[in-house]
Scaffold this motif. Structure first.
Motif, short mmCIF file in Angstrom:
data_model
loop_
_atom_site.label_atom_id
_atom_site.label_comp_id
_atom_site.label_asym_id
_atom_site.label_seq_id
_atom_site.Cartn_x
_atom_site.Cartn_y
_atom_site.Cartn_z
N ARG A 1 0.83 -1.20 0.00
CA ARG A 1 0.00 0.00 0.00
C ARG A 1 0.87 1.26 0.00
N SER A 2 1.89 1.24 -0.84
CA SER A 2 2.78 2.38 -0.95
C SER A 2 2.70 2.98 -2.35
N HIS B 1 -4.10 8.42 2.24
CA HIS B 1 -5.02 8.09 1.16
C HIS B 1 -4.39 8.40 -0.18
N TYR B 2 -4.77 7.61 -1.19
CA TYR B 2 -4.34 7.84 -2.56
C TYR B 2 -5.57 7.96 -3.46
N THR C 1 -7.22 0.83 7.16
CA THR C 1 -7.03 1.02 5.73
C THR C 1 -8.35 1.30 5.01
N VAL C 2 -9.36 1.72 5.77
CA VAL C 2 -10.66 2.06 5.18
C VAL C 2 -10.56 3.46 4.58
N TYR D 1 -6.63 3.82 -2.75
CA TYR D 1 -6.39 2.91 -1.64
C TYR D 1 -5.79 3.69 -0.48
N VAL D 2 -5.61 3.01 0.63
CA VAL D 2 -5.10 3.62 1.86
C VAL D 2 -3.92 2.79 2.35
N GLY D 3 -2.84 3.46 2.69
CA GLY D 3 -1.70 2.81 3.32
C GLY D 3 -1.51 3.36 4.73
N VAL D 4 -0.89 2.56 5.60
CA VAL D 4 -0.62 3.00 6.96
C VAL D 4 0.88 2.85 7.22
#
Length: 383
Positions: free
Chosen positions: A54-55, A244-245, A293-294, A326-329
């Motif tokens: 998720r990058s 967020h992307y 990641t929501v 998508y979402v990355g943490v």
């Protein structure tokens, strides 16, 4: 996975790596190449399911990081290793180059300072471009000046991790999925006893060497290792930070990655391209108590903030062409408002526990640095 009560005798496996993200896999590969019998434990059903998948998938040149920091040294070394590995193993990648833009005249001194820092870090191919030179390369971009980094690119992170897993298995290592580490103990012989859970079944696995490369879970596992020892060391705390992307629908007019100048440890809402040339924007920065990641569109408020940031360098960003991606943490080891921290790769010298290497705060440029981090971990666990 049922192990012997092996802390009195030989352990079940020589070296265990907890976490099958890109850094865990790269560390396991380096250890296997150094002659270790290696097992990677991953709590999810596939490799690279948390931070690594998720990058932005960017291969960073090494522009931003303080001189002689681990991030600076391992990014510059890792970038060279990563391009070579991708070529040798058929991992898709594209060396697009990157423009870091000063959107106003008063940002030019910061851009010059960034260029000087990059050169001090060994990134010698950067060049300052005036507005006309930028427009010749990217007609849609508006700026006062830009720093060109030709060695910045992107890579297919999933293909990279698959290739690393293949190397591990080829060197007689193993990657065990759906297996979480619930507790860590240390036996009389100094072996690590890992209490695991696999498909609801508890088991114990013992090992001589342990690498914690668990990303968002590293602090929790590091604390368990410390509790099992007599050391007074306190592991760094992990502060999850969500990003967020948004993706750009339809064709992109860009040929380079485009970044604003960084501020307060954040690289800003930047434009990246995937290996197929599709454009995406992000990440933003949202501190959390618990990782999630929501994708939260905030009833359109988030999109409005993105568009405002993007217009600083792309005034013509069209309406209705950005879609939630998508979402990355990121596993940061500093809190909101604190200075950004270096990678924390802690061995016996830091925590006092023999044959344990724990990795904390491996966020960007962790992907770029992964192979160099793996080599560094292997040197810390030399016999």
């Amino acid at each position: 996975m049922v192990a012997r009560d092996g802390n009195q005798g030989a352990p079940d496996v020589e070296t265990v790596v907890i976490g099958a993200g890109v850094v865990g896999l790269a560390s396991a590969r380096a250890l296997a190449m150094a002659g270790h019998e290696v097992m990677v434990l991953e709590r999810h059903g596939a490799i690279g399911q948390e931070t690594s998948s998720r990058s932005s998938e960017v291969i960073h040149a090494g522009l931003y990081y303080p001189l002689d920091s681990l991030k600076a040294r391992l990014c510059v070394e890792g970038r060279k290793l990563l391009y070579a590995f991708a070529e040798e193993n058929g991992v898709p990648h594209v060396r697009y180059g990157k423009l870091v833009v000063a959107t106003a005249d008063d940002e030019r001194p910061r851009l010059a300072a960034l260029a000087a820092a990059a050169r001090a870090n060994g990134v010698t191919d950067v060049a300052l471009l005036n507005a006309a030179e930028v427009q010749a390369r990217e007609p849609e971009i508006r700026c006062a000046e830009a720093l060109l980094s030709p060695s910045t690119g992107v890579i297919d992170s999933h293909a990279l991790m698959v290739a690393l897993e293949g190397h591990i298995r080829a060197d007689a290592g193993s990657v065990v999925l759906n297996t979480s580490v619930e507790d860590i103990r240390i036996g009389p012989a100094g072996h690590f006893a890992l209490a695991t859970m696999s498909s609801g079944a508890p088991a114990t696995l013992t090992c001589r060497n342990l690498v914690i490369a668990a990303g968002l879970g590293a602090s929790r596992l590091g604390a368990k290792a410390v509790t099992a020892s007599s050391t007074r060391y306190i592991p760094p705390r992990t502060y999850p930070a969500r990003g967020h992307y948004y993706t750009l629908d339809g064709p992109t007019p860009f040929r380079h990655l485009v970044y604003p100048l960084p501020r307060e440890g954040w690289l800003g809402i930047h434009l990246t391209l995937d290996i197929a040339g599709r454009a995406r924007f992000g990440p933003d920065l949202e501190w959390q108590d618990e990782p999630s990641t929501v994708f939260d569109a905030e009833d359109g408020a988030r999109l409005a903030r993105f568009e405002q940031e993007i217009r600083r360098y792309w005034p013509g960003v069209p309406e209705h062409r950005l879609s939630p991606g998508y979402v990355g943490v990121r596993p940061k080891i500093y809190a909101e408002g604190e200075p950004s921290a270096d990678f924390a790769i802690h061995a016996e010298r830091e925590h006092g526990i023999p044959r344990l290497v724990a990795l904390y705060g491996i966020e960007s440029p962790g992907l770029t640095s992964s192979l160099a981090i793996g080599s560094y971990v292997a040197t810390l666990l030399r016999p």
